[in-house]
Design a protein around this motif. Structure first.
Motif, PDB file in Angstrom:
ATOM      1  N   GLY A  85       0.811  -1.208   0.000  1.00  0.00           N
ATOM      2  CA  GLY A  85       0.000   0.000   0.000  1.00  0.00           C
ATOM      3  C   GLY A  85       0.841   1.254   0.000  1.00  0.00           C
ATOM      4  N   ARG A  86       0.252   2.327   0.493  1.00  0.00           N
ATOM      5  CA  ARG A  86       0.915   3.625   0.511  1.00  0.00           C
ATOM      6  C   ARG A  86       1.027   4.134   1.934  1.00  0.00           C
ATOM      7  NH1 ARG A  86       1.759   5.587  -4.367  1.00  0.00           N
ATOM      8  NH2 ARG A  86       0.536   4.776  -6.086  1.00  0.00           N
ATOM      9  N   GLY A  87       2.000   4.976   2.145  1.00  0.00           N
ATOM     10  CA  GLY A  87       2.214   5.606   3.432  1.00  0.00           C
ATOM     11  C   GLY A  87       3.139   6.786   3.226  1.00  0.00           C
ATOM     12  N   ALA A  88       3.880   7.106   4.250  1.00  0.00           N
ATOM     13  CA  ALA A  88       4.864   8.182   4.152  1.00  0.00           C
ATOM     14  C   ALA A  88       6.149   7.721   4.820  1.00  0.00           C
ATOM     15  CB  ALA A  88       4.347   9.447   4.825  1.00  0.00           C
ATOM     16  N   LEU A  89       7.245   8.118   4.225  1.00  0.00           N
ATOM     17  CA  LEU A  89       8.563   7.864   4.774  1.00  0.00           C
ATOM     18  C   LEU A  89       9.052   9.181   5.345  1.00  0.00           C
ATOM     19  CD1 LEU A  89      11.045   5.824   4.790  1.00  0.00           C
ATOM     20  CD2 LEU A  89      11.810   7.101   2.808  1.00  0.00           C
ATOM     21  N   VAL A  90       9.593   9.157   6.555  1.00  0.00           N
ATOM     22  CA  VAL A  90      10.180  10.357   7.131  1.00  0.00           C
ATOM     23  C   VAL A  90      11.662  10.085   7.317  1.00  0.00           C
ATOM     24  CG1 VAL A  90      10.179  11.991   9.045  1.00  0.00           C
ATOM     25  CG2 VAL A  90       8.028  10.944   8.306  1.00  0.00           C
ATOM     26  N   VAL A  91      12.484  10.899   6.645  1.00  0.00           N
ATOM     27  CA  VAL A  91      13.938  10.773   6.741  1.00  0.00           C
ATOM     28  C   VAL A  91      14.410  11.693   7.854  1.00  0.00           C
ATOM     29  CG1 VAL A  91      16.128  11.070   5.536  1.00  0.00           C
ATOM     30  CG2 VAL A  91      14.109  10.271   4.271  1.00  0.00           C
ATOM     31  N   HIS A  92      15.017  11.122   8.884  1.00  0.00           N
ATOM     32  CA  HIS A  92      15.571  11.899   9.996  1.00  0.00           C
ATOM     33  C   HIS A  92      17.070  12.024   9.733  1.00  0.00           C
ATOM     34  CE1 HIS A  92      11.779  11.088  12.024  1.00  0.00           C
ATOM     35  NE2 HIS A  92      11.959   9.820  11.740  1.00  0.00           N
ATOM     36  N   GLY A  93      17.453  13.100   9.100  1.00  0.00           N
ATOM     37  CA  GLY A  93      18.848  13.249   8.701  1.00  0.00           C
ATOM     38  C   GLY A  93      19.366  14.636   8.950  1.00  0.00           C
ATOM     39  N   GLU A  94      20.412  14.976   8.223  1.00  0.00           N
ATOM     40  CA  GLU A  94      21.077  16.264   8.405  1.00  0.00           C
ATOM     41  C   GLU A  94      20.210  17.444   7.975  1.00  0.00           C
ATOM     42  OE1 GLU A  94      23.920  15.875   4.536  1.00  0.00           O
ATOM     43  OE2 GLU A  94      24.535  14.767   6.337  1.00  0.00           O
ATOM     44  N   ARG A  95      19.163  17.209   7.184  1.00  0.00           N
ATOM     45  CA  ARG A  95      18.262  18.285   6.755  1.00  0.00           C
ATOM     46  C   ARG A  95      17.005  18.362   7.620  1.00  0.00           C
ATOM     47  NH1 ARG A  95      20.188  16.371   1.588  1.00  0.00           N
ATOM     48  NH2 ARG A  95      21.443  18.020   0.686  1.00  0.00           N
ATOM     49  N   GLY A  96      17.010  17.697   8.763  1.00  0.00           N
ATOM     50  CA  GLY A  96      15.820  17.656   9.611  1.00  0.00           C
ATOM     51  C   GLY A  96      14.926  16.504   9.199  1.00  0.00           C
ATOM     52  N   ASP A  97      13.658  16.569   9.525  1.00  0.00           N
ATOM     53  CA  ASP A  97      12.696  15.529   9.167  1.00  0.00           C
ATOM     54  C   ASP A  97      12.101  15.844   7.803  1.00  0.00           C
ATOM     55  OD1 ASP A  97      13.261  14.429  11.583  1.00  0.00           O
ATOM     56  OD2 ASP A  97      11.354  14.936  12.524  1.00  0.00           O
ATOM     57  N   VAL A  98      12.393  14.988   6.822  1.00  0.00           N
ATOM     58  CA  VAL A  98      11.931  15.198   5.450  1.00  0.00           C
ATOM     59  C   VAL A  98      10.891  14.131   5.119  1.00  0.00           C
ATOM     60  CG1 VAL A  98      12.610  15.288   3.023  1.00  0.00           C
ATOM     61  CG2 VAL A  98      14.184  16.126   4.796  1.00  0.00           C
ATOM     62  N   PRO A  99       9.613  14.535   4.876  1.00  0.00           N
ATOM     63  CA  PRO A  99       8.585  13.554   4.509  1.00  0.00           C
ATOM     64  C   PRO A  99       8.661  13.211   3.015  1.00  0.00           C
ATOM     65  CG  PRO A  99       7.605  15.729   4.701  1.00  0.00           C
ATOM     66  CD  PRO A  99       9.068  15.873   5.052  1.00  0.00           C
ATOM     67  N   VAL A 100       8.442  11.943   2.708  1.00  0.00           N
ATOM     68  CA  VAL A 100       8.538  11.456   1.330  1.00  0.00           C
ATOM     69  C   VAL A 100       7.362  10.508   1.079  1.00  0.00           C
ATOM     70  CG1 VAL A 100       9.956  10.116  -0.280  1.00  0.00           C
ATOM     71  CG2 VAL A 100      11.062  11.585   1.411  1.00  0.00           C
ATOM     72  N   PRO A 101       6.638  10.660  -0.043  1.00  0.00           N
ATOM     73  CA  PRO A 101       5.583   9.690  -0.375  1.00  0.00           C
ATOM     74  C   PRO A 101       6.199   8.294  -0.503  1.00  0.00           C
ATOM     75  CG  PRO A 101       5.506  11.574  -1.861  1.00  0.00           C
ATOM     76  CD  PRO A 101       6.760  11.702  -1.056  1.00  0.00           C
ATOM     77  N   LEU A 102       5.463   7.278  -0.046  1.00  0.00           N
ATOM     78  CA  LEU A 102       6.020   5.934   0.008  1.00  0.00           C
ATOM     79  C   LEU A 102       5.030   4.901  -0.498  1.00  0.00           C
ATOM     80  CD1 LEU A 102       8.401   4.149   1.112  1.00  0.00           C
ATOM     81  CD2 LEU A 102       7.067   3.956   3.210  1.00  0.00           C
ATOM     82  N   GLU A 103       5.536   3.963  -1.307  1.00  0.00           N
ATOM     83  CA  GLU A 103       4.795   2.762  -1.687  1.00  0.00           C
ATOM     84  C   GLU A 103       5.444   1.617  -0.936  1.00  0.00           C
ATOM     85  OE1 GLU A 103       3.909   1.798  -5.844  1.00  0.00           O
ATOM     86  OE2 GLU A 103       4.719   3.782  -6.306  1.00  0.00           O
ATOM     87  N   ILE A 104       4.626   0.703  -0.423  1.00  0.00           N
ATOM     88  CA  ILE A 104       5.160  -0.443   0.297  1.00  0.00           C
ATOM     89  C   ILE A 104       4.867  -1.710  -0.492  1.00  0.00           C
ATOM     90  CG2 ILE A 104       5.022  -1.817   2.406  1.00  0.00           C
ATOM     91  CD1 ILE A 104       4.392   0.784   3.862  1.00  0.00           C
ATOM     92  N   ALA A 105       5.919  -2.495  -0.708  1.00  0.00           N
ATOM     93  CA  ALA A 105       5.805  -3.779  -1.391  1.00  0.00           C
ATOM     94  C   ALA A 105       6.236  -4.860  -0.411  1.00  0.00           C
ATOM     95  CB  ALA A 105       6.670  -3.792  -2.644  1.00  0.00           C
TER      96      ALA A 105
END
Length: 126
Positions: A8-28
């Protein structure tokens, strides 16, 4: 028990040097969805999480992709860019693999050692 997601679909949140970056996500997570992956696509909106997975290939792919190998805690073990027609080296501690268009992960600040979380409709099953 480890994480288990549904396709399905969800969101990926990258916790990195640029802060929390949300990214659209497909899950397989099913065998069929993991096998299909990004084949026959000309672009990717966000990222695709293959789970469980320890490695990937880019045979029959039309585009170059970034690949991030994740451990059980969703920490990034390695990030690579792969051209079409390549076989990626499996990572021993890898339990999940993220795929995105080449160059996208650098824009998100997703590098080795970063941590990610999955949110939204694709929550782990209890």
């Amino acid at each position: 028990m480890g994480r288990q997601w549904r396709d399905g679909r969800g969101a990926l949140v990258v916790h990195g040097e640029r802060g929390d970056v949300p990214v659209p996500l497909e899950i397989a997570s099913s065998y069929r969805a993991r096998t299909r992956g990004l084949l026959r696509r000309d672009s990717v909106d966000g990222a695709m999480l293959l789970t469980p997975a320890g490695g990937v290939h880019t045979f029959r792919m039309r585009i170059a992709i970034d690949v991030a190998y994740l451990d059980r805690g969703l920490n990034v073990i390695a990030v690579r860019t792969m051209k079409p027609g390549r076989l990626g080296r499996p990572r021993l501690r890898s339990r999940h693999v993220l795929e995105a268009e080449a160059g996208a992960m650098a824009e998100w600040g997703l590098v080795t050692g970063a941590r990610v979380t999955v949110t939204g409709a694709a929550r782990p099953l209890s």
